[in-house]
Design an enzyme around this catalytic site. Structure first.
Site, short mmCIF file in Angstrom:
data_model
loop_
_atom_site.label_atom_id
_atom_site.label_comp_id
_atom_site.label_asym_id
_atom_site.label_seq_id
_atom_site.Cartn_x
_atom_site.Cartn_y
_atom_site.Cartn_z
CG ASP A 69 -8.61 1.39 -1.86
OD1 ASP A 69 -8.88 0.95 -3.25
OD2 ASP A 69 -7.76 1.13 -1.61
CB CYS A 94 -2.39 4.24 -4.34
SG CYS A 94 -1.79 2.93 -3.35
CG HIS A 96 -7.20 3.81 -4.37
ND1 HIS A 96 -7.44 4.68 -3.00
CD2 HIS A 96 -6.08 3.14 -4.05
CE1 HIS A 96 -6.52 4.11 -2.23
NE2 HIS A 96 -5.59 3.12 -2.75
CD GLU A 128 -3.17 5.75 0.02
OE1 GLU A 128 -2.27 5.63 0.50
OE2 GLU A 128 -3.15 5.26 -1.45
CG HIS A 154 -3.42 -2.11 -3.35
ND1 HIS A 154 -2.63 -1.57 -4.44
CD2 HIS A 154 -3.73 -1.19 -2.78
CE1 HIS A 154 -2.35 -0.31 -4.20
NE2 HIS A 154 -3.05 0.16 -2.92
CG HIS A 348 2.07 5.79 -2.74
ND1 HIS A 348 1.90 6.11 -1.19
CD2 HIS A 348 0.89 5.10 -2.85
CE1 HIS A 348 0.89 5.50 -0.81
NE2 HIS A 348 0.37 4.93 -1.69
#
Length: 376
Positions: A69, A94, A96, A128, A154, A348
């Protein structure tokens, strides 16, 4: 050779929210143009800000997909890093930026020799906020490049570099946005009998909806119903005509999600009826389905990495975080896993700063795994 740390830091500086990843797209395309200029078996397609890179195998009897992502978050960065975000109010909070860098690093290794089977690298926008995976699938962006198996990762702050975690079932919950508006009749606080108070009805709803989880959800399965925002009224002596509620539903199976959505709707409608109000209900799940790992492919991945001394594999329970990769895994079997990046701040968080040592580790290990899959 790509300078992966420099790439990560450059990407970290230009975070953009979903479907607005224009600088990110341009940076990736420039990097890919240079990387693939002499690769005869690579093709590139774009869809909006998304990018697909397809490596044609020598036999090509199947296609292995790797998804990353590319979007950031509307967060003000507080890391104090020299390469902090230059986009005000935007941050890669996050991880990415790390995801993209790893994908580029693995792609660089995979083009050194034409694989036996096809490989697809997806740089996906809008994870997101808009479920970019769903948008690309519904728009037909994959075409005949849709893989037979999907894989993705992730970053996870509380795991050490060298650790990966996943399971043979559900890794992330499915999520559903809930928007509810109670509509009554405003009036003077001194004459409540002439009005119809939407604030009181909304307050009843917030307390009553808690029974959905406690009395409708199997305790073994679990679900979450949270309303994090409530707005009603303008001042102390005016009865509110409308009340707005914004919340989320999270569950580990799609069947449970649909049950909870049904009950939340019924409770809201029941409260509205009992107070004599109107109610508007929006349930927006979109592409945020549960991330359900394929048991066979997950077992294969875990068994593979358990045999690698440098990797510590953790069989982890599911998390109530959401991920739009669940939509793609609903269409094509695959596996998602956590990658340890060892930082004290959670996802976050405005101070999130993953350890960059995780990048070369992931590139080395994932290249070997994709080589294993592409040659099998």
């Amino acid at each position: 050779m790509l300078d992966l740390i420099a790439i990560r830091r450059a990407l970290h500086q230009i975070p953009e929210v979903g479907m607005e990843e224009f600088k990110t797209h341009a940076f990736l395309m420039e990097t890919l143009d240079s990387l693939l200029s002499d690769c005869s078996f690579a093709q590139v397609r774009t869809w909006e800000t998304g990018i697909l890179v397809y490596l044609t195998g020598t036999e090509g009897r199947k296609t292995i997909g790797w998804r990353t992502d590319i979007d950031g978050l509307p967060i003000i960065e507080e890391t104090g890093l020299e390469f902090a975000s230059i986009h005000e109010g935007r941050m890669h909070a996050c991880g990415h930026d790390v995801h993209m860098t790893i994908a580029l690093g693995v792609l660089e290794q995979m083009i050194a020799k034409q694989p036996r089977h096809n490989l697809l690298f997806l740089f996906q926008p809008a994870e997101e906020n808009l479920a970019g995976g769903m948008l690309m699938y519904e728009a037909g962006a994959f075409g005949d490049w849709l893989p037979d198996e999907w894989y993705g990762l992730h970053v996870r702050p509380d795991l050490k570099v060298g650790q990966i975690a996943t399971n043979r079932a559900t890794l992330f919950a499915g999520t559903c946005e809930v928007i509810i508006r109670f509509i009554g009749r405003g009036g003077h606080a001194a004459f409540p009998h002439t009005a119809n108070d939407a604030l009181v009805a909304a307050s009843y709803f917030v307390t009553q909806v808690q029974s959905v989880v406690s009395r409708n959800v199997d305790p073994i399965e679990g679900a979450v119903v949270t309303f994090g925002s409530m707005h009603a009224g303008t001042t102390n002596n005016v009865i509110a005509e409308t009340a707005f509620l914004h919340g989320t539903i999270r569950s580990l199976t799609q069947e449970m999600s649909l049950l909870v959505q049904k009950r939340v709707r019924e409770v809201a409608q029941g409260i509205a009826t009992s107070f004599g109000l109107e109610v508007e209900i929006e349930l927006n799940q979109g592409g945020y389905l549960p991330v359900e790992n394929n048991p066979h492919l997950a077992d294969e991945l875990m068994t593979y990495f358990e045999a690698i001394p440098e990797v510590e594999v953790i069989d982890c329970p599911p998390a109530m975080t959401g991920e739009d990769f669940g939509y793609l895994l609903n269409k094509v079997p695959g596996v998602m896993f956590w990658l340890g990046v060892d930082t004290p701040y959670p996802l976050h968080n405005p101070r999130l700063n993953p350890k960059e040592e995780a990048i070369p580790f992931a590139v080395e290990q994932l290249t070997a795994f994709l080589c294993y899959k592409a040659e099998a």
